[in-house]
Design an enzyme around this catalytic site. Structure first.
Site, PDB file in Angstrom:
ATOM      1  N   CYS A 115       0.806  -1.232   0.000  1.00 15.51           N
ATOM      2  CA  CYS A 115       0.000   0.000   0.000  1.00 15.51           C
ATOM      3  C   CYS A 115       0.834   1.274   0.000  1.00 15.51           C
ATOM      4  O   CYS A 115       0.366   2.322  -0.437  1.00 15.51           O
ATOM      5  CB  CYS A 115      -0.946   0.003   1.200  1.00 15.51           C
ATOM      6  SG  CYS A 115      -2.169  -1.323   1.157  1.00 15.51           S
ATOM      7  N   HIS A 255      -3.545   7.286   1.946  1.00 16.16           N
ATOM      8  CA  HIS A 255      -3.920   5.998   1.364  1.00 16.16           C
ATOM      9  C   HIS A 255      -5.351   5.687   1.791  1.00 16.16           C
ATOM     10  O   HIS A 255      -5.693   5.779   2.973  1.00 16.16           O
ATOM     11  CB  HIS A 255      -2.959   4.919   1.848  1.00 16.16           C
ATOM     12  CG  HIS A 255      -3.441   3.527   1.598  1.00 16.16           C
ATOM     13  ND1 HIS A 255      -3.956   3.129   0.381  1.00 16.16           N
ATOM     14  CD2 HIS A 255      -3.504   2.433   2.415  1.00 16.16           C
ATOM     15  CE1 HIS A 255      -4.307   1.854   0.458  1.00 16.16           C
ATOM     16  NE2 HIS A 255      -4.044   1.419   1.667  1.00 16.16           N
ATOM     17  N   ASN A 285     -10.407   0.328  -1.924  1.00 14.98           N
ATOM     18  CA  ASN A 285      -8.989   0.288  -1.565  1.00 14.98           C
ATOM     19  C   ASN A 285      -8.217  -0.487  -2.626  1.00 14.98           C
ATOM     20  O   ASN A 285      -8.281  -1.709  -2.683  1.00 14.98           O
ATOM     21  CB  ASN A 285      -8.829  -0.378  -0.194  1.00 14.98           C
ATOM     22  CG  ASN A 285      -7.377  -0.523   0.241  1.00 14.98           C
ATOM     23  OD1 ASN A 285      -6.461  -0.229  -0.514  1.00 14.98           O
ATOM     24  ND2 ASN A 285      -7.163  -0.986   1.451  1.00 14.98           N
TER      25      ASN A 285
END
Length: 328
Positions: A115, A255, A285
């Site tokens: 991520c 994020h 996501n």
């Protein structure tokens, strides 16, 4: 010849054509309506169709960023692809991406930073631009729908497919590009989010269950707390390096892991909530792709003004994390 600094010169993004709303996943998992949005902030996400490829999705975002930057493709000197879902284990996907884009003069390499991969790629790109004085294309892309375990609630409700891209150009203005950065890792939490099999430690074999080649999240609560701590800590250190305070930040671009995570980080840092760029509601996501996707969507809605300061922060599997302060 090097450059005094870098600057964000172009933005682009791409998502697959299939939009998946929460109701489809909630029904398959036996969850009550509204369960996913209450816990994650997600209403919908995009998943790849059977013919979609990672390099194809990345190429659409990269082409948009290059066009937005207004540079010739021959000028791009380096292509960095942040991904956890390359087209193949070998070869890397970045050379194919550069070929698809016609970047005849570009080096190309994959970066597997989960991520936080985009932040690592952005940091390396900034250093290359400063040292070489030549443009860099940074693309973050993932097709996570093909790595989701549909029976595991913790990950099945979160993950999405997308690509985001930026072009970094040389700049003579010391107030553009990366003004502060902090990168971090914590290998003691290495197994919190993982795909157990498929690497050299546990290669594909007849006795490896199919579920072990899919993503698993061992402890969602621990992931939440560790992500908030790492993102907040890195952001604080990046602000210190840039000699800034939260009030100096024009846009907070975290994020998009879970709305509750970045809301907690926002509160921890004392950043006004309205400064947060939020794309998780409609896009879910997509790991490393969420920050450049958010950049591109925000820039399309209202172009970043000269002199604005952006705070980017992420944490994910590994654990890896980081934060950057960017001057526009």
């Amino acid at each position: 010849m090097g450059a005094r600094s870098s600057r964000l010169a172009g933005f682009g993004h791409s998502v697959p054509g299939r939009r998946v709303e929460n109701a489809e996943i909630e029904e398959s998992l036996g969850l009550e309506p509204g369960w996913i949005e209450r816990r994650t902030g997600i209403r919908a996400r995009y998943w790849a169709e059977p013919g979609d490829t990672l390099s194809g999705l990345a190429a659409k975002a990269g082409a948009a960023a290059i066009d937005d930057a207004g540079i010739a493709r021959a000028d791009v000197a380096l292509t960095l692809l942040a991904t956890s879902t390359p087209d193949h284990l070998l070869p890397p996907s970045a050379p194919l991406l550069a070929h698809r884009l016609g970047l005849a003069n570009s080096g190309a390499v994959d970066l597997a930073g989960a991520c936080s991969g985009f932040l690592y790629a952005l940091t390396l790109a900034d250093g290359f631009v400063r040292a070489q004085g030549r443009p860099v294309l940074v693309v973050a892309a993932n097709i996570l729908s093909r790595r989701i375990n549909p029976a595991e609630r913790a990950s099945a409700v979160l993950f999405a497919d997308a690509a985001g891209a930026v072009v970094l150009m040389p700049s003579g203005d010391p107030q553009t590009g990366i003004l502060g950065v902090d990168l971090a890792s914590d290998g003691s939490r290495y197994g919190l989010i993982s795909i157990p099999a498929g690497g050299s430690n546990r290669p594909f074999a007849a006795d490896v269950a199919a579920s072990e080649c899919l993503m698993t999240m061992r402890d969602g609560r621990e992931v939440f707390s560790q992500a908030v701590e790492m993102m907040g800590h890195c952001a604080g250190r990046a602000l210190e390096e840039a000699r800034m305070c939260p009030a100096d930040i024009s846009h907070f671009v975290p994020h998009q892991a879970n709305a509750r995570i970045f809301d907690a980080v926002c509160s921890l840092l004392g950043i006004e909530p309205q400064k947060t760029v939020r794309t998780i509601v409609e896009y879910g996501n997509s790991s490393a792709a969420t920050i450049p996707l958010s950049h591109s969507l925000a820039h399309r809605a209202a172009p970043f003004a000269i002199g604005e300061k952006l705070l980017l922060t992420a944490a994910g599997a590994g654990l890896t994390g980081g934060a950057c302060i960017i001057g526009t």
